[in-house]
Scaffold this motif. Structure first.
Motif, PDB file in Angstrom:
ATOM      1  N   ARG A   1      43.528  29.964  17.970  1.00 38.12           N
ATOM      2  CA  ARG A   1      43.496  28.619  18.538  1.00 38.12           C
ATOM      3  C   ARG A   1      43.383  28.705  20.065  1.00 38.12           C
ATOM      4  O   ARG A   1      43.628  29.757  20.663  1.00 38.12           O
ATOM      5  CB  ARG A   1      44.762  27.857  18.142  1.00 38.12           C
ATOM      6  CG  ARG A   1      44.861  27.541  16.638  1.00 38.12           C
ATOM      7  CD  ARG A   1      43.779  26.559  16.204  1.00 38.12           C
ATOM      8  NE  ARG A   1      43.787  26.324  14.769  1.00 38.12           N
ATOM      9  CZ  ARG A   1      44.479  25.358  14.164  1.00 38.12           C
ATOM     10  NH1 ARG A   1      45.264  24.568  14.867  1.00 38.12           N
ATOM     11  NH2 ARG A   1      44.385  25.187  12.861  1.00 38.12           N
ATOM     12  N   PRO A   2      43.022  27.606  20.720  1.00 42.13           N
ATOM     13  CA  PRO A   2      42.993  27.604  22.187  1.00 42.13           C
ATOM     14  C   PRO A   2      44.324  28.094  22.766  1.00 42.13           C
ATOM     15  O   PRO A   2      45.394  27.774  22.248  1.00 42.13           O
ATOM     16  CB  PRO A   2      42.728  26.133  22.521  1.00 42.13           C
ATOM     17  CG  PRO A   2      41.937  25.635  21.345  1.00 42.13           C
ATOM     18  CD  PRO A   2      42.533  26.330  20.155  1.00 42.13           C
ATOM     19  N   ILE A   3      44.237  28.855  23.837  1.00 43.60           N
ATOM     20  CA  ILE A   3      45.393  29.561  24.384  1.00 43.60           C
ATOM     21  C   ILE A   3      46.244  28.641  25.249  1.00 43.60           C
ATOM     22  O   ILE A   3      45.729  27.967  26.147  1.00 43.60           O
ATOM     23  CB  ILE A   3      44.916  30.768  25.212  1.00 43.60           C
ATOM     24  CG1 ILE A   3      44.114  31.721  24.319  1.00 43.60           C
ATOM     25  CG2 ILE A   3      46.097  31.496  25.857  1.00 43.60           C
ATOM     26  CD1 ILE A   3      43.338  32.775  25.090  1.00 43.60           C
TER      27      ILE A   3
ATOM     28  N   ILE B   1      38.598  18.756  20.937  1.00 41.35           N
ATOM     29  CA  ILE B   1      37.773  19.470  21.915  1.00 41.35           C
ATOM     30  C   ILE B   1      38.584  20.617  22.503  1.00 41.35           C
ATOM     31  O   ILE B   1      39.729  20.442  22.923  1.00 41.35           O
ATOM     32  CB  ILE B   1      37.307  18.536  23.045  1.00 41.35           C
ATOM     33  CG1 ILE B   1      36.667  17.269  22.476  1.00 41.35           C
ATOM     34  CG2 ILE B   1      36.321  19.274  23.960  1.00 41.35           C
ATOM     35  CD1 ILE B   1      35.507  17.499  21.539  1.00 41.35           C
ATOM     36  N   LYS B   2      37.986  21.774  22.526  1.00 40.11           N
ATOM     37  CA  LYS B   2      38.658  22.979  23.012  1.00 40.11           C
ATOM     38  C   LYS B   2      38.614  23.033  24.544  1.00 40.11           C
ATOM     39  O   LYS B   2      37.543  23.105  25.142  1.00 40.11           O
ATOM     40  CB  LYS B   2      37.963  24.210  22.432  1.00 40.11           C
ATOM     41  CG  LYS B   2      38.546  25.541  22.858  1.00 40.11           C
ATOM     42  CD  LYS B   2      37.739  26.666  22.222  1.00 40.11           C
ATOM     43  CE  LYS B   2      38.255  28.018  22.603  1.00 40.11           C
ATOM     44  NZ  LYS B   2      37.468  29.104  21.994  1.00 40.11           N
ATOM     45  N   ILE B   3      39.778  22.978  25.156  1.00 37.79           N
ATOM     46  CA  ILE B   3      39.890  23.113  26.610  1.00 37.79           C
ATOM     47  C   ILE B   3      40.424  24.518  26.885  1.00 37.79           C
ATOM     48  O   ILE B   3      41.604  24.802  26.643  1.00 37.79           O
ATOM     49  CB  ILE B   3      40.828  22.039  27.203  1.00 37.79           C
ATOM     50  CG1 ILE B   3      40.426  20.632  26.702  1.00 37.79           C
ATOM     51  CG2 ILE B   3      40.807  22.106  28.723  1.00 37.79           C
ATOM     52  CD1 ILE B   3      39.015  20.215  27.043  1.00 37.79           C
TER      53      ILE B   3
ATOM     54  N   LYS C   1      48.236  31.498  17.100  1.00 32.64           N
ATOM     55  CA  LYS C   1      48.485  30.778  18.349  1.00 32.64           C
ATOM     56  C   LYS C   1      48.983  31.716  19.439  1.00 32.64           C
ATOM     57  O   LYS C   1      49.989  32.402  19.266  1.00 32.64           O
ATOM     58  CB  LYS C   1      49.498  29.658  18.116  1.00 32.64           C
ATOM     59  CG  LYS C   1      48.975  28.550  17.191  1.00 32.64           C
ATOM     60  CD  LYS C   1      49.975  27.420  17.049  1.00 32.64           C
ATOM     61  CE  LYS C   1      49.386  26.265  16.244  1.00 32.64           C
ATOM     62  NZ  LYS C   1      50.337  25.139  16.128  1.00 32.64           N
ATOM     63  N   LEU C   2      48.263  31.677  20.561  1.00 31.40           N
ATOM     64  CA  LEU C   2      48.542  32.551  21.700  1.00 31.40           C
ATOM     65  C   LEU C   2      49.044  31.754  22.899  1.00 31.40           C
ATOM     66  O   LEU C   2      48.668  30.595  23.093  1.00 31.40           O
ATOM     67  CB  LEU C   2      47.269  33.265  22.129  1.00 31.40           C
ATOM     68  CG  LEU C   2      46.852  34.551  21.436  1.00 31.40           C
ATOM     69  CD1 LEU C   2      45.438  34.909  21.846  1.00 31.40           C
ATOM     70  CD2 LEU C   2      47.806  35.681  21.790  1.00 31.40           C
ATOM     71  N   GLY C   3      49.836  32.422  23.728  1.00 29.65           N
ATOM     72  CA  GLY C   3      50.213  31.871  25.025  1.00 29.65           C
ATOM     73  C   GLY C   3      50.092  32.944  26.087  1.00 29.65           C
ATOM     74  O   GLY C   3      50.524  34.087  25.875  1.00 29.65           O
ATOM     75  N   ILE C   4      49.478  32.599  27.218  1.00 30.02           N
ATOM     76  CA  ILE C   4      49.382  33.516  28.359  1.00 30.02           C
ATOM     77  C   ILE C   4      49.682  32.688  29.601  1.00 30.02           C
ATOM     78  O   ILE C   4      48.933  31.766  29.935  1.00 30.02           O
ATOM     79  CB  ILE C   4      47.979  34.143  28.495  1.00 30.02           C
ATOM     80  CG1 ILE C   4      47.580  34.877  27.223  1.00 30.02           C
ATOM     81  CG2 ILE C   4      47.929  35.094  29.700  1.00 30.02           C
ATOM     82  CD1 ILE C   4      46.144  35.402  27.238  1.00 30.02           C
TER      83      ILE C   4
END
Length: 524
Positions: free
Chosen positions: A135-137, A67-69, A179-182
């Motif tokens: 993908r989810p951040i 599940i995408k949060i 894949k991202l990160g913020i």
């Protein structure tokens, strides 16, 4: 002559947007049309993977569902729905992942229409939770809540996620995942050092907020610490830079070799300077030079266990530890019930497979902490429970060589019983294979699943031992080194115990157990 009807896989190959194909599939599912095996290859774009690549028909009917949060937070209504799905459709098995998502097991195709209705009713989805696209951040689990954060990036995370979702025709069919990160977290919990692209907030001497821009990080077999681009990104530029990096990866990423289809391989092939030049060309402007790396929190201190006052007047948040990321369905339901009882606003997931409750009335904080603790999720955990991570393992994953989740839970309990006085921060990761989804390569002690010979020369489950991993900014990070030592699963707890004992006996003039692990030489 009638036009040949394309199979689902043919439709996928002919389409730049597999999500549109899959949307049609789920419309058919909701109408009661059975899904054939041809569809299974498409399901990953909706966060689903077969449990095990088995010829056993009983095994083949079950799936893991992610599940995408979006911003690591689950509000109270969403929590109630997820708890219901865990109990009713997942046989009570719920996992928290290192990318701040929820995974269910034992999901069957026949239950998808009802599951999707439940998710949709509270604004959740598994669409683009995996698959070859963004993908989810990764982000701070308590953005907008923690008074010590550098900057609240909640709106940026939602803006970037929404942009990719609305433009899925451009961003859902990459060579592989992106894949991202913020993050604006004061403790740097988003692990920007191992993301494909990441934006890490810091405050300048003048009090302005900028983001340190890093690219080409990643784990698995082709592990690499991210590069600093030596560029700073302004808040209003984050979305455009993230999108441009995705476009470059989409257009030039390796589609011939899946093992080379990651951002880091493209950057290494081109060179960092060329990649940054291409970013600026597509943006149409130069990014601000940024040659100095901000001060970054060490990996072992990236947590929020305990009770804290929130930014919001009269509210608190509390950090709790799981045991290796697995939550029993009945416990998940109990946590939901406790949150509802005290009017808690929600739960946030951390990259260490733990969780934080937020929006708690300060006068109720200690009571809530005690009730969750009584379920087996402490807010003042031992070092072993706080930072021992595990992947899915061969229980459900086709790549897994060893069983990890239930095994890791036993490991934690035994370490706590055997070493009650050990108080130093230590990160331990148990991975079922070399893909390293539980992050052994950046842990103090990493175990990578393999087959070994026991004392009777039988091939049994075991682990390659790696030591001394660390993330602390690009300049201060290192991967765990190979020791050449292999241990059987049965001897893993004893092996860690021997390390602790040898450290207490002779610490080799080191100041911490963490430092000792980079100095000690093991007998092979």
């Amino acid at each position: 002559m009638t036009k040949k009807e394309l199979s689902p896989l043919e439709k996928l190959k002919a389409s730049r947007n597999p999500l549109r194909v899959i949307d049609d599939i789920y419309k058919e599912a909701q109408e009661g049309i059975p899904l054939s095996d041809d569809y299974i290859g498409l399901l990953k774009w909706y966060g689903m993977y077969p449990h095990i690549n088995s010829q056993n028909l009983e095994d083949k009917k079950y799936f893991m569902k992610r599940i995408k949060i979006v911003d690591a937070k689950i509000n109270l209504e969403q929590l109630e729905v997820l708890a219901k799905i865990g109990q009713k459709y997942a046989k009570g098995l719920v996992d928290f992942t290192t990318r701040q998502n929820v995974q269910f097991h034992y999901i069957e195709i026949k239950d998808l229409p009802e599951i999707f209705k439940l998710l949709d009713s509270v604004g959740l989805t598994s669409r683009m939770a995996s698959g070859d696209g963004p993908r989810p951040i990764m982000t701070s689990p308590i953005a907008g809540i923690d008074p010590e954060e550098i900057y609240d990036v909640s709106h940026l995370v939602k803006e970037v996620d929404s942009y990719f979702d609305k433009n899925d025709d451009r961003f859902s069919n990459f060579g592989r995942k992106y894949k991202l990160g913020i993050s604006g977290c004061g403790r740097h919990t988003a692990n920007h050092e191992v993301q494909d692209v990441a934006f890490t907030a810091f405050k300048t001497e003048d009090g302005d907020i900028l983001f340190d821009f890093t690219i080409a990080g990643g784990l698995s077999k082709s592990k690499q610490i991210a590069y600093r681009t030596n560029k700073y990104v302004k808040e209003e530029q984050v979305k455009d830079v993230a999108a441009v990096c995705a476009e470059i990866f989409r257009d030039h990423g390796n589609r011939e070799n899946r093992n080379k289809a990651r951002v880091r391989h493209l950057v290494n092939d081109w060179g960092l300077e060329k990649f940054v030049e291409e970013i600026e060309t597509r943006l149409g402007y130069k990014l601000q030079d940024g040659f100095e790396e901000p001060q970054i929190t060490p990996h072992e201190n990236r947590n929020h266990f305990g009770i804290y006052k929130a930014k919001q007047e009269g509210e608190s948040f509390i950090g709790f530890a799981t045991n290796s990321g697995r939550i029993a369905g009945e416990d998940f339901q109990s946590i939901s019930n406790i949150c509802k009882k005290y009017g808690v606003k929600g739960i946030a997931l951390t990259p260490t497979q733990n969780f934080i409750l937020y929006g708690i009335k300060t006068q109720d904080a200690q009571t809530v902490a005690d009730e969750i603790d009584a379920l087996g999720y402490p807010y003042a955990p031992t070092p072993f429970r706080a930072r021992l991570q595990s992947c899915t393992g061969n229980e459900f994953c086709k790549f897994g060589i060893t069983e990890t989740k239930e095994f890791s839970k036993v490991v934690v309990k035994q370490l706590e019983e055997n070493h009650p006085d050990f108080k130093e921060n230590v990160t331990i990761a148990i991975s079922g294979c070399g893909n390293s989804c539980s992050h052994p390569q950046i842990s103090d002690i990493g175990f990578v699943g393999t087959k070994v010979r026991d004392e009777n020369n039988n091939r049994v489950e075991g682990y390659d031992v790696i030591l001394g991993g660390q993330v602390c900014g690009v300049e201060g990070s290192r991967f765990a080194h190979k020791t050449g030592v292999k241990v059987t699963a049965d001897n893993l707890v004893g092996f860690i115990g021997d390390l602790i004992t040898s450290y207490k006996t002779d610490n080799l003039n080191t100041s911490s157990f963490k430092e000792y692990l980079n100095e000690v030489e093991l007998n092979k």
